[in-house]
Scaffold this active site. Structure first.
Site, mmCIF file in Angstrom:
data_model
loop_
_atom_site.group_PDB
_atom_site.id
_atom_site.type_symbol
_atom_site.label_atom_id
_atom_site.label_comp_id
_atom_site.label_asym_id
_atom_site.label_seq_id
_atom_site.Cartn_x
_atom_site.Cartn_y
_atom_site.Cartn_z
ATOM 1 N N HIS A 1 31.545 48.674 37.156
ATOM 2 C CA HIS A 1 32.020 47.693 38.142
ATOM 3 C C HIS A 1 33.133 48.315 38.980
ATOM 4 O O HIS A 1 33.853 49.212 38.514
ATOM 5 C CB HIS A 1 32.593 46.453 37.450
ATOM 6 C CG HIS A 1 31.598 45.653 36.680
ATOM 7 N ND1 HIS A 1 31.109 44.445 37.121
ATOM 8 C CD2 HIS A 1 30.992 45.896 35.482
ATOM 9 C CE1 HIS A 1 30.257 43.966 36.226
ATOM 10 N NE2 HIS A 1 30.167 44.824 35.223
ATOM 11 N N TYR B 1 34.997 36.122 31.956
ATOM 12 C CA TYR B 1 33.826 36.968 31.787
ATOM 13 C C TYR B 1 32.661 36.095 31.341
ATOM 14 O O TYR B 1 32.542 35.739 30.171
ATOM 15 C CB TYR B 1 34.111 38.070 30.760
ATOM 16 C CG TYR B 1 32.928 38.947 30.419
ATOM 17 C CD1 TYR B 1 32.124 39.479 31.423
ATOM 18 C CD2 TYR B 1 32.630 39.251 29.095
ATOM 19 C CE1 TYR B 1 31.037 40.287 31.102
ATOM 20 C CE2 TYR B 1 31.556 40.065 28.775
ATOM 21 C CZ TYR B 1 30.761 40.575 29.779
ATOM 22 O OH TYR B 1 29.679 41.364 29.468
ATOM 23 N N ASP C 1 34.179 38.843 36.220
ATOM 24 C CA ASP C 1 32.751 39.143 36.224
ATOM 25 C C ASP C 1 32.021 37.857 35.874
ATOM 26 O O ASP C 1 31.946 37.474 34.704
ATOM 27 C CB ASP C 1 32.475 40.249 35.197
ATOM 28 C CG ASP C 1 30.988 40.583 35.086
ATOM 29 O OD1 ASP C 1 30.186 39.984 35.823
ATOM 30 O OD2 ASP C 1 30.650 41.443 34.247
#
Length: 281
Positions: free
Chosen positions: A272, A114, A154
């Site tokens: 998402h 992330y 992500d």
């Protein structure tokens, strides 16, 4: 012939909230073998309760409680896992976790990451660049460790103009800065060759493969994140910032790339969408 290994990744935007909104139903029907999570924002005990005993859980929480957090949840246990990234003085907690899986005698390494969202001209952006730089150092070591390696998550950067619907309005904002995108030019550039990034900075290409772009080709999107505000989801005004980046050896085994976009705004359980890929290992 055995079934392919199905690997999914999703920023859950808080795993407890995601389950309340229907994530469990998606997972039950999707046949996922290894699931990478970002922005878990919960304790390991919460993950154990939500997923149940049939799942093996590796979790690295952020230093600040209730922030970030990455996990790898799998149908089989990992042999080894690692969580450090970058220099010793760099706090990557809750943002990078690696795991080695023995898939019927074949070693597959999966990373859930992330990347910081960043904010121009603030310490948050400095930390984001430090993270992207640390990835530049770690990716070659990962491939050397195991030719079948995968970094998913992500990454909070739209690599090219195809990856953001409104790219012209975002060229000076975190997530689409030329200096950020230049790192991806090097991650994905031809291995060992000099690559000049979109910001004019040159470096050595690492040869990793963006499975999403390999699958979709040179088309807009398909996007993986949409703002919760306004009509972004309904008009598909999104960003493609969730990736599966593979070594060339693993990329050659990939198929069935899918973004599990919800059918309607009120059916979303995160801002998402999951990114799902099958690997014939």
């Amino acid at each position: 012939m055995s079934a392919p290994l199905r690997i999914a990744s999703v920023n859950v935007n808080g795993v407890r909230a995601a389950f309340r909104k229907g994530m469990g139903d998606w997972l039950e029907d999707r046949g996922v073998d290894i699931l990478a999570l970002q922005e878990v924002r919960a304790a390991t005990s919460d993950l154990e309760t939500l997923f149940g005993p049939e799942w093996n859980i590796l979790h690295d929480a952020a230093t600040a409680k209730g922030r970030a957090g990455v996990a790898i949840v799998s149908r089989r246990s990992a042999g080894v896992h690692r969580v450090a990234l970058g220099a010793d003085d760099f706090d990557s907690a809750g943002r990078w976790i690696e795991a080695d899986f023995d898939i019927d005698g074949t070693l597959v390494t999966v990373v859930s990451t992330y990347v910081h969202s960043g904010e121009v001209d603030t310490p948050k952006q400095v930390e984001k660049f430090r993270f992207l730089e640390a990835m530049l150092e770690r990716l070659p070591a990962l491939r050397e460790h195991n030719p079948l390696s995968l970094v998913v998550g992500d990454l909070n950067v739209g690599h090219t103009e195809l990856d953001i619907k409104n790219w012209k309005g975002n060229v000076k904002r975190a997530g689409f800065l030329p200096a950020e995108r230049s790192y991806f030019d090097r991650y994905l550039g031809p291995a060992g060759e000099t690559v000049t990034g979109v910001d004019g900075v040159s470096g050595t290409g690492l040869g990793w493969v963006d499975i999403g772009r390999q699958s979709a080709g040179q088309v807009p999107g398909p996007y993986t994140w949409w703002s919760q505000r306004g009509q972004a989801f309904d008009t598909d005004t999104g960003w493609r910032i969730d990736y599966q980046l593979a070594t060339p050896e693993l990329a050659a085994l990939a198929s069935g790339y899918t973004i599990d976009r919800a059918a309607a705004y009120d059916q979303r359980w995160s801002d998402h969408a999951p990114v799902v890929v099958d690997y014939a290992v």
